[in-house]
Scaffold this motif. Structure first.
Motif, PDB file in Angstrom:
ATOM      1  N   GLN A   4      42.232  33.381  30.150  1.00 23.33           N
ATOM      2  CA  GLN A   4      41.733  31.745  29.926  1.00 23.33           C
ATOM      3  C   GLN A   4      40.845  32.155  29.136  1.00 23.33           C
ATOM      4  N   MET A   5      39.961  32.689  29.671  1.00 23.05           N
ATOM      5  CA  MET A   5      38.088  33.223  29.422  1.00 23.05           C
ATOM      6  C   MET A   5      38.342  33.704  27.175  1.00 23.05           C
ATOM      7  N   ASP A   6      39.156  34.788  27.522  1.00 24.97           N
ATOM      8  CA  ASP A   6      39.219  35.279  26.591  1.00 24.97           C
ATOM      9  C   ASP A   6      39.788  34.419  25.448  1.00 24.97           C
ATOM     10  N   TYR A   7      40.398  33.559  25.404  1.00 26.20           N
ATOM     11  CA  TYR A   7      41.410  32.914  25.066  1.00 26.20           C
ATOM     12  C   TYR A   7      40.069  31.562  24.309  1.00 26.20           C
ATOM     13  N   ALA A   8      40.412  31.118  25.452  1.00 30.07           N
ATOM     14  CA  ALA A   8      38.430  30.026  24.418  1.00 30.07           C
ATOM     15  C   ALA A   8      37.643  30.475  24.070  1.00 30.07           C
ATOM     16  N   LEU A   9      37.041  31.965  24.176  1.00 29.25           N
ATOM     17  CA  LEU A   9      36.135  32.182  23.811  1.00 29.25           C
ATOM     18  C   LEU A   9      36.424  32.684  22.279  1.00 29.25           C
ATOM     19  N   ASP A  10      37.514  33.525  22.259  1.00 29.23           N
ATOM     20  CA  ASP A  10      38.048  33.740  21.018  1.00 29.23           C
ATOM     21  C   ASP A  10      37.827  32.383  20.050  1.00 29.23           C
ATOM     22  N   GLN A  11      38.389  31.326  20.536  1.00 25.05           N
ATOM     23  CA  GLN A  11      38.649  30.060  19.916  1.00 25.05           C
ATOM     24  C   GLN A  11      36.537  29.301  19.744  1.00 25.05           C
ATOM     25  N   GLY A  12      36.097  29.360  19.949  1.00 20.48           N
ATOM     26  CA  GLY A  12      34.213  29.103  19.560  1.00 20.48           C
ATOM     27  C   GLY A  12      33.774  28.498  20.802  1.00 20.48           C
ATOM     28  N   VAL A  13      35.116  28.431  21.821  1.00 22.20           N
ATOM     29  CA  VAL A  13      34.668  27.895  23.079  1.00 22.20           C
ATOM     30  C   VAL A  13      33.366  28.516  23.986  1.00 22.20           C
ATOM     31  N   ASN A  14      32.756  28.170  24.210  1.00 17.57           N
ATOM     32  CA  ASN A  14      31.080  28.582  24.597  1.00 17.57           C
ATOM     33  C   ASN A  14      30.616  28.638  25.741  1.00 17.57           C
ATOM     34  N   PHE A  15      31.043  27.619  26.145  1.00 12.54           N
ATOM     35  CA  PHE A  15      30.579  26.483  27.462  1.00 12.54           C
ATOM     36  C   PHE A  15      31.245  27.023  28.699  1.00 12.54           C
ATOM     37  N   PHE A  16      31.183  27.172  29.469  1.00 14.59           N
ATOM     38  CA  PHE A  16      32.103  27.040  30.477  1.00 14.59           C
ATOM     39  C   PHE A  16      31.237  26.370  32.008  1.00 14.59           C
ATOM     40  N   ASP A  17      32.138  25.594  32.458  1.00 16.21           N
ATOM     41  CA  ASP A  17      31.463  25.009  33.820  1.00 16.21           C
ATOM     42  C   ASP A  17      32.412  25.577  35.072  1.00 16.21           C
ATOM     43  N   THR A  18      31.409  25.630  36.112  1.00 15.49           N
ATOM     44  CA  THR A  18      32.254  26.241  37.808  1.00 15.49           C
ATOM     45  C   THR A  18      31.721  25.444  38.501  1.00 15.49           C
ATOM     46  N   ALA A  19      31.951  25.678  39.740  1.00 12.12           N
ATOM     47  CA  ALA A  19      30.721  25.610  41.169  1.00 12.12           C
ATOM     48  C   ALA A  19      31.352  25.918  41.943  1.00 12.12           C
ATOM     49  N   GLU A  20      29.838  26.669  42.889  1.00  8.79           N
ATOM     50  CA  GLU A  20      30.379  27.142  44.220  1.00  8.79           C
ATOM     51  C   GLU A  20      31.233  26.609  45.184  1.00  8.79           C
ATOM     52  N   LEU A  21      31.918  25.532  44.840  1.00  6.74           N
ATOM     53  CA  LEU A  21      32.670  24.746  45.701  1.00  6.74           C
ATOM     54  C   LEU A  21      34.207  25.166  45.123  1.00  6.74           C
ATOM     55  N   TYR A  22      34.200  25.888  43.976  1.00  4.42           N
ATOM     56  CA  TYR A  22      36.029  26.481  43.457  1.00  4.42           C
ATOM     57  C   TYR A  22      36.303  27.129  44.037  1.00  4.42           C
ATOM     58  N   PRO A  23      37.580  27.558  44.331  1.00  2.00           N
ATOM     59  CA  PRO A  23      38.349  26.437  43.752  1.00  2.00           C
ATOM     60  C   PRO A  23      38.896  25.259  44.358  1.00  2.00           C
ATOM     61  N   VAL A  24      39.037  24.031  44.025  1.00  2.00           N
ATOM     62  CA  VAL A  24      40.077  23.206  44.906  1.00  2.00           C
ATOM     63  C   VAL A  24      41.173  23.082  45.124  1.00  2.00           C
ATOM     64  N   PRO A  25      42.004  22.369  46.053  1.00  3.84           N
ATOM     65  CA  PRO A  25      40.581  21.828  47.016  1.00  3.84           C
ATOM     66  C   PRO A  25      40.060  23.182  48.349  1.00  3.84           C
ATOM     67  N   ALA A  26      39.344  22.209  48.426  1.00  9.01           N
ATOM     68  CA  ALA A  26      38.291  23.754  49.306  1.00  9.01           C
ATOM     69  C   ALA A  26      38.381  23.855  50.530  1.00  9.01           C
ATOM     70  N   ASN A  27      38.315  25.196  50.656  1.00  5.92           N
ATOM     71  CA  ASN A  27      39.133  25.269  51.701  1.00  5.92           C
ATOM     72  C   ASN A  27      37.981  26.665  51.950  1.00  5.92           C
ATOM     73  N   VAL A  28      37.984  26.910  53.535  1.00  7.56           N
ATOM     74  CA  VAL A  28      37.839  28.607  54.094  1.00  7.56           C
ATOM     75  C   VAL A  28      37.798  29.521  53.711  1.00  7.56           C
ATOM     76  N   GLU A  29      39.015  30.027  53.414  1.00  6.93           N
ATOM     77  CA  GLU A  29      39.612  30.919  52.946  1.00  6.93           C
ATOM     78  C   GLU A  29      39.838  31.343  51.127  1.00  6.93           C
ATOM     79  N   THR A  30      39.909  30.018  49.984  1.00  5.07           N
ATOM     80  CA  THR A  30      39.202  30.411  49.058  1.00  5.07           C
ATOM     81  C   THR A  30      37.557  30.405  48.612  1.00  5.07           C
ATOM     82  N   TYR A  31      37.193  29.950  49.038  1.00  5.06           N
ATOM     83  CA  TYR A  31      35.545  29.517  48.887  1.00  5.06           C
ATOM     84  C   TYR A  31      34.595  30.421  47.708  1.00  5.06           C
TER      85      TYR A  31
END
Length: 345
Positions: free
Chosen positions: A35-62
């Motif tokens: 997804q990042m490779d394709y998005a960047l190739d299409q001119g998308v230069n802005f990525f948004d994330t968070a320490e919480l992700y992925p959702v739903p939030a839990n200990v195992e995937t924090y």
């Protein structure tokens, strides 16, 4: 691709922002990389994330999403091509596994340092507070009800001083808020103005055809104070693709996997979606692209945060940048909105 700048900065960002909160849960690392490779190739230069992700939030995937992005930076060497946004998680019933001291100075410092380590970078371009510490109405709660027992104490100034220190250390460049309300937004802006502190440049809130509450007080604040909306959930958890109405949703679709994400599943949301689908079909565009184009072309929107679990969804979402809704389509959308305003439960 179309571009703008983060308000009051010279940081150029694409009008489509790549959302990442499914990576590490619904999507594997390899799928995130693709997804990042394709998005960047299409001119998308802005990525948004968070320490919480992925959702739903839990200990195992924090924080797995940040790790995936960091691994991609290391593998691709593309850090300098991306405007990167992340967030500190606020207090809540599903964030106790992260930390319990809210936005105290040590908490913010801890969050930034750990995100930098996971992301394998020296700086974050836009650092956001994921939601308020105080008790207020978010996530589908329509009206504010004051809680006199709320233990929160005013700390807007302290937070901005802490962020100012981190900016001067070179660890973050700009700051923003998320899931914030009109009062909190203005408090941050006024504290910045009165005390010469860093200014919030963006607000990341939900905004879609099914949830246009931002168009109230916050839209005026956005336009008059020049604080840009980063619109999340523009597809209303996939509801505005029409797949749930048509019965074409895959087995791993979010609403099939996670019952708690039901805020766009009310009868009124379904009826509004059916009417929007009819408009899209009559105008020979997909409902998904109509929904996204509507969000992108709003004057208060800095960038539209899309998310996808498949490459075909991602391609359709990014291609929405090429659609401009004409007045007759907007008038039809307005009729539905007038009949069923903000049906989100």
């Amino acid at each position: 691709m179309k571009y703008t700048t983060l308000p009051n900065t010279n940081i150029k960002v694409s009008k489509i922002c790549l959302g990442t909160m499914t990576w590490g849960n619904q999507n594997t690392q390899d799928e995130g990389f693709a997804q990042m490779d394709y998005a960047l190739d299409q001119g998308v230069n802005f990525f948004d994330t968070a320490e919480l992700y992925p959702v739903p939030a839990n200990v195992e995937t924090y924080a797995e999403t940040e790790r995936i992005i960091g691994n991609w930076f290391k593998k691709s060497g593309n850090r300098d091509k991306v405007v990167l946004a992340s967030k500190i998680a606020g207090p809540g019933d599903y964030t106790a596994h992260i930390r319990t001291n809210g936005f105290k100075p040590k908490a913010i410092q801890d969050a930034v340092n750990k995100s930098l380590e996971r992301l394998q970078t020296d700086y974050i371009d836009l650092y956001q507070l994921h939601w308020p510490e105080r008790q207020t109405n978010t996530f589908g709660v329509r009206d504010y009800a004051h809680n006199s027992k709320d233990a929160w104490q005013d700390n807007f100034n302290e937070i901005l001083h802490t962020l100012d220190t981190i900016i001067k250390e070179g660890k973050i460049r700009q700051i923003g808020i998320s899931n914030e309300k009109a009062w909190g937004t203005m408090r941050y802006l006024e504290e910045s103005k009165q005390h010469n502190l860093p200014r919030m440049v963006t607000i990341q809130n939900a905004y879609s055809l099914l949830n246009r509450v931002f168009e109230g007080d916050l839209a005026e604040i956005s336009m008059r104070e020049n604080i840009g909306l980063l619109a999340y959930s523009p597809m209303a958890f996939g509801v505005l693709s029409g797949k749930y109405i048509k019965g074409t949703a895959a087995a791993n679709a979010r609403l099939k996997l996670f019952s708690r994400f039901n805020r766009y599943s009310s009868d009124s949301c379904t009826e509004a979606t059916k009417r929007y689908l009819k408009i899209a079909e009559e105008n020979n565009i997909s409902l998904a692209q109509m929904a996204l184009a509507f969000v992108t072309q709003q004057p208060f929107v800095t960038s539209n945060i899309i998310g996808a679990t498949t490459m075909s969804q991602l391609k359709e979402n990014i291609d929405s940048i090429n659609i401009e809704l004409k007045k007759d389509v907007l008038d039809q959308i307005k009729e539905v909105h007038n009949a069923i305003p903000n049906p989100t439960s």
